[in-house]
Design a protein around this motif. Structure first.
Motif, short mmCIF file in Angstrom:
data_model
loop_
_atom_site.label_atom_id
_atom_site.label_comp_id
_atom_site.label_asym_id
_atom_site.label_seq_id
_atom_site.Cartn_x
_atom_site.Cartn_y
_atom_site.Cartn_z
N MET A 1 6.89 0.31 -5.04
CA MET A 1 5.67 -0.04 -4.30
C MET A 1 4.54 0.88 -4.76
O MET A 1 4.38 1.99 -4.28
N HIS A 2 3.75 0.43 -5.73
CA HIS A 2 2.74 1.32 -6.30
C HIS A 2 1.54 1.50 -5.38
O HIS A 2 0.71 2.36 -5.62
N GLU A 3 1.47 0.70 -4.31
CA GLU A 3 0.39 0.89 -3.34
C GLU A 3 0.46 2.30 -2.73
O GLU A 3 -0.57 2.88 -2.42
N THR A 4 1.68 2.81 -2.56
CA THR A 4 1.83 4.14 -1.97
C THR A 4 1.22 5.21 -2.87
O THR A 4 0.49 6.09 -2.41
N ALA A 7 -2.47 4.90 -2.70
CA ALA A 7 -2.95 5.39 -1.41
C ALA A 7 -3.05 6.91 -1.42
O ALA A 7 -3.99 7.48 -0.88
N GLN A 8 -2.08 7.56 -2.08
CA GLN A 8 -2.11 9.02 -2.15
C GLN A 8 -3.31 9.51 -2.95
O GLN A 8 -3.96 10.49 -2.59
N LEU A 44 -1.64 -2.00 0.77
CA LEU A 44 -2.46 -0.82 0.52
C LEU A 44 -3.02 -0.28 1.84
O LEU A 44 -3.02 0.92 2.08
N ALA A 47 -0.21 1.50 3.56
CA ALA A 47 0.10 2.77 2.90
C ALA A 47 -0.98 3.80 3.19
O ALA A 47 -0.69 4.98 3.43
N ALA A 50 -0.66 5.21 6.60
CA ALA A 50 0.48 6.14 6.66
C ALA A 50 0.11 7.50 6.05
O ALA A 50 0.38 8.54 6.65
N VAL A 51 -0.53 7.50 4.86
CA VAL A 51 -0.82 8.78 4.22
C VAL A 51 -1.99 9.52 4.89
O VAL A 51 -2.08 10.74 4.78
#
Ligand SMILES: [Zn+2]
Length: 122
Positions: A1-4, A7-8, A44, A47, A50-51
């Motif tokens: 999941m590259h959205e994470t 998001a970072q 996204l 994510a 969450a971050v």
């Protein structure tokens, strides 16, 4: 999941921006994401929420605006939006095209609060 991962990266940039503007809370963030990145806006959003938890951006509203890929024909200079991954020029049918946009990841606007007022940064 590259959205994470994205998001970072976005979160790090937002926190940097917040510090720069002495923001106490981010309220709204508008992002432009190129279609070539194949991001699912809902993922996204999820994510990011969450971050950004327990940071200055906790509870901020994230708006992900997809940017359709655009190309320019090298033969006739027509500019066009790519549909269904067809990279043929709609004007002259040439396949000799250059990509203009589609892989951007831009923080368009950030709305935030400081101790005494609400502001917007570009
Ligand atoms: Zn053309």
């Amino acid at each position: 999941m590259h959205e994470t991962f994205m998001a970072q990266q976005i979160a790090a940039e937002l926190i940097r921006l917040a510090e720069q503007h002495k923001a106490t809370r981010l309220t709204r963030v508008v992002l432009k994401v190129g279609a070539m990145r194949q991001v699912v806006p809902e993922l996204l959003n999820f994510a990011l929420a969450a971050v950004m938890k327990d940071t200055v951006g906790d509870g901020a509203q994230f708006v992900v605006e997809p940017v359709p890929p655009r190309c320019r024909c090298r033969k006739c200079a027509a500019e066009f939006e790519v549909e269904r991954w067809s990279y043929l020029c709609p004007s002259c049918g040439s396949g000799d095209v250059a990509g203009l946009t589609g892989d951007e990841l831009i923080i368009e606007t950030v709305t935030f609060e400081t101790d005494d007022e609400e502001k917007e940064a570009e």
